[in-house]
Design an enzyme around this catalytic site. Structure first.
Site, PDB file in Angstrom:
ATOM      1  N   HIS A 172       0.860  -1.194   0.000  1.00 30.93           N
ATOM      2  CA  HIS A 172       0.000   0.000   0.000  1.00 30.93           C
ATOM      3  C   HIS A 172       0.887   1.232   0.000  1.00 30.93           C
ATOM      4  O   HIS A 172       1.254   1.769   1.038  1.00 30.93           O
ATOM      5  CB  HIS A 172      -0.922  -0.042   1.237  1.00 30.93           C
ATOM      6  CG  HIS A 172      -1.929   1.061   1.301  1.00 30.93           C
ATOM      7  ND1 HIS A 172      -3.073   0.972   2.070  1.00 30.93           N
ATOM      8  CD2 HIS A 172      -1.975   2.280   0.721  1.00 30.93           C
ATOM      9  CE1 HIS A 172      -3.775   2.090   1.959  1.00 30.93           C
ATOM     10  NE2 HIS A 172      -3.111   2.912   1.150  1.00 30.93           N
TER      11      HIS A 172
ATOM     12  N   HIS B 223       1.092   4.753  -2.475  1.00 31.17           N
ATOM     13  CA  HIS B 223       0.656   5.548  -3.638  1.00 31.17           C
ATOM     14  C   HIS B 223       1.931   6.168  -4.183  1.00 31.17           C
ATOM     15  O   HIS B 223       2.579   6.959  -3.483  1.00 31.17           O
ATOM     16  CB  HIS B 223      -0.319   6.647  -3.217  1.00 31.17           C
ATOM     17  CG  HIS B 223      -1.546   6.098  -2.565  1.00 31.17           C
ATOM     18  ND1 HIS B 223      -2.727   5.913  -3.241  1.00 31.17           N
ATOM     19  CD2 HIS B 223      -1.763   5.677  -1.294  1.00 31.17           C
ATOM     20  CE1 HIS B 223      -3.630   5.411  -2.415  1.00 31.17           C
ATOM     21  NE2 HIS B 223      -3.076   5.253  -1.226  1.00 31.17           N
TER      22      HIS B 223
ATOM     23  N   HIS C 226      -9.733   1.062  -0.932  1.00 31.78           N
ATOM     24  CA  HIS C 226      -9.631   1.726   0.367  1.00 31.78           C
ATOM     25  C   HIS C 226     -11.020   1.689   1.009  1.00 31.78           C
ATOM     26  O   HIS C 226     -12.019   2.032   0.353  1.00 31.78           O
ATOM     27  CB  HIS C 226      -9.234   3.189   0.194  1.00 31.78           C
ATOM     28  CG  HIS C 226      -7.777   3.416  -0.092  1.00 31.78           C
ATOM     29  ND1 HIS C 226      -7.111   2.784  -1.096  1.00 31.78           N
ATOM     30  CD2 HIS C 226      -6.873   4.228   0.522  1.00 31.78           C
ATOM     31  CE1 HIS C 226      -5.850   3.197  -1.100  1.00 31.78           C
ATOM     32  NE2 HIS C 226      -5.671   4.069  -0.129  1.00 31.78           N
TER      33      HIS C 226
ATOM     34  N   GLU D 298     -11.021   3.655   6.364  1.00 31.94           N
ATOM     35  CA  GLU D 298      -9.928   4.545   6.810  1.00 31.94           C
ATOM     36  C   GLU D 298     -10.601   5.651   7.620  1.00 31.94           C
ATOM     37  O   GLU D 298     -10.445   5.735   8.828  1.00 31.94           O
ATOM     38  CB  GLU D 298      -9.180   5.104   5.592  1.00 31.94           C
ATOM     39  CG  GLU D 298      -8.066   6.088   5.927  1.00 31.94           C
ATOM     40  CD  GLU D 298      -7.425   6.727   4.674  1.00 31.94           C
ATOM     41  OE1 GLU D 298      -7.992   6.605   3.573  1.00 31.94           O
ATOM     42  OE2 GLU D 298      -6.344   7.355   4.829  1.00 31.94           O
TER      43      GLU D 298
ATOM     44  N   ASP E 112       1.793   4.052   2.703  1.00 29.91           N
ATOM     45  CA  ASP E 112       0.735   4.893   2.125  1.00 29.91           C
ATOM     46  C   ASP E 112       1.310   6.023   1.259  1.00 29.91           C
ATOM     47  O   ASP E 112       1.419   5.869   0.048  1.00 29.91           O
ATOM     48  CB  ASP E 112      -0.180   5.433   3.231  1.00 29.91           C
ATOM     49  CG  ASP E 112      -1.595   5.741   2.741  1.00 29.91           C
ATOM     50  OD1 ASP E 112      -1.921   5.422   1.598  1.00 29.91           O
ATOM     51  OD2 ASP E 112      -2.391   6.298   3.541  1.00 29.91           O
ATOM     52  N   ASP E 113       1.675   7.145   1.890  1.00 30.80           N
ATOM     53  CA  ASP E 113       2.237   8.304   1.177  1.00 30.80           C
ATOM     54  C   ASP E 113       3.458   8.774   1.964  1.00 30.80           C
ATOM     55  O   ASP E 113       3.419   9.804   2.652  1.00 30.80           O
ATOM     56  CB  ASP E 113       1.188   9.419   1.103  1.00 30.80           C
ATOM     57  CG  ASP E 113      -0.061   8.961   0.378  1.00 30.80           C
ATOM     58  OD1 ASP E 113      -0.024   8.870  -0.858  1.00 30.80           O
ATOM     59  OD2 ASP E 113      -1.057   8.654   1.055  1.00 30.80           O
TER      60      ASP E 113
HETATM   61  N1  ADE Z   1      -4.659   8.728  -1.983  1.00 29.26           N
HETATM   62  C1  ADE Z   1      -3.406   8.820  -1.519  1.00 29.26           C
HETATM   63  N2  ADE Z   1      -3.375   8.490  -0.223  1.00 29.26           N
HETATM   64  C2  ADE Z   1      -4.630   8.167   0.141  1.00 29.26           C
HETATM   65  C3  ADE Z   1      -5.228   7.727   1.344  1.00 29.26           C
HETATM   66  N3  ADE Z   1      -4.538   7.563   2.467  1.00 29.26           N
HETATM   67  N4  ADE Z   1      -6.560   7.504   1.352  1.00 29.26           N
HETATM   68  C4  ADE Z   1      -7.272   7.688   0.242  1.00 29.26           C
HETATM   69  N5  ADE Z   1      -6.756   8.082  -0.913  1.00 29.26           N
HETATM   70  C5  ADE Z   1      -5.433   8.322  -0.967  1.00 29.26           C
HETATM   71 ZN    ZN Z   2      -3.798   4.727   0.609  1.00 32.27          ZN
END
Ligand code: ADE
Ligand code: ZN
Length: 354
Positions: free
Chosen positions: A34, A36, A214, A217, A295-296
């Protein structure tokens, strides 16, 4: 009458136990499921690409951009994340971004990665689908050849846009079908339930694409049920709110549906107010197939090993928990069975080397 034997008091993890669990987590091979790829754009690279491509940024400096990374929820992050992605115009930009991620992944002993990408963020700005996918594919091939990291691409539909837009995106990507293994669903969760994308996911399923979404969350447990029963996904991205619904936890445990959990993301987006309250330990104790992911990472303060280290520290996860998480990362992956078994064996050998 004899009194009942007292139950053993649970032994608290010592600081040395926790330090050993962190060291183990850093050292062993892992898969990341996971990430992005647009969320791996570090501020320095955003500025370098902006200069290379003549794109104006609404921030005066790298420091000013970084200072804006104080998020209150998912949407406050997404607004900045989409602005950051605006510097990506050419095939080389996508390749450079993904290569920078693979170098960091290598440093964290990631041996397999499944990368999300958001084509609509780029095609809406006039960047062709071919540019996005060819650039990413170039970096994936290079990672395999030069770093020994295998990877898959997963095309994500932006859920704040319409299902018609998602269908058009799928059609535009089909000439590149061999380059992505599956599809996902991301962006603003609240108010955009999985049911909105029932038809496009059904079509992807017919095409033999792997399915993830997703859910849970920020959105309610009901969105996780919908992702499972309406979209028929194989993995849930995040899913941490499943703990609010005992029947859902039982279902996820019985079917061993993987959850790709992102602890530092949950902290930075205020899903939890303190990492010590993060549900990871409860998910593991409930027998769920949870995994750790970044994630990011450029926005949330750390790549995979940092996510492991801070989570192990905050929750006093044990070495057994760490091993379970690493095993889960491979079992939950979309690797073919032969490659999965090879990487699991490699993991077991690495654990034995203690
Ligand atoms: N796009 C990038 N990061 C995300 C996240 N944590 N939740 C939903 N969309 C995303
Ligand atoms: Zn994500």
């Amino acid at each position: 009458m004899t009194s009942p034997t007292p139950l053993p008091t649970p032994v608290a993890a010592t600081p040395a136990d926790t330090a050993a669990a962190v060291a183990l987590a850093r050292r062993i091979p892992k898969a990341e499921l996971h990430i992005h790829i647009e969320g791996s754009l570090e501020p320095e690279l955003i500025f370098a690409l902006a200069q290379r491509n003549g794109v104006a940024l609404p921030y005066a400096s790298v420091a000013a951009l970084r200072a804006a990374y104080a998020f209150t929820d998912l949407q406050s992050f997404l607004d900045i994340y989409y602005a950051g992605a605006s510097v990506l115009l050419h095939e080389a930009d996508f390749a450079d971004m993904a290569w920078a991620y693979f170098l960091r992944a290598k440093a964290d002993n990631v041996v397999h990665a499944e990368l999300f990408f958001d084509p609509q963020t780029h095609t809406a700005r006039g960047v062709p689908m071919a540019t996005v996918i060819r650039g990413l594919t170039t970096a994936c091939a290079r990672a395999r050849a030069e770093l020994g990291i295998s990877s898959h691409l997963i095309l994500c539909f932006l859920r704040h846009l319409s299902e018609e837009d998602a269908i058009a995106t799928l059609e535009a990507a089909l000439p590149f079908r061999e380059h992505f293994i599956g599809v996902g669903l991301d962006s603003s969760e609240r108010g955009h339930p999985p049911t909105k994308f029932e038809r496009v996911f059904a079509r992807c399923r017919e095409l033999g694409l792997r399915l993830v979404a997703h859910a849970g969350e920020e959105g309610p447990p009901d969105y996780i049920w919908q992702a499972l029963d309406v979209l028929r996904v194989e993995r849930i991205d995040h899913g941490v709110r499943c703990l609010e619904d005992a029947a859902l936890v039982a279902r996820l445990a019985a079917e061993q549906v993987p959850l790709t959990v992102c602890p530092l993301s949950n902290l930075k987006l205020c899903v939890v107010s303190d990492l010590a309250d993060h549900p990871m330990k409860r998910l593991l104790d409930a027998g769920l197939c949870a995994t750790v992911n970044s994630d990011d990472p450029a926005y949330f303060g750390g790549y995979l090993n940092e996510n492991f280290a801070q989570t192990v520290q905050a929750l006093h996860l044990t070495r057994a928990d760490v091993v379970q998480l690493a095993r889960n990362s491979f079992t939950a992956s979309f690797l073919c069975d032969e490659h999965r078994q090879a990487l699991l064996k490699n993991l077991e050998q690495s654990i034995e080397k203690e």
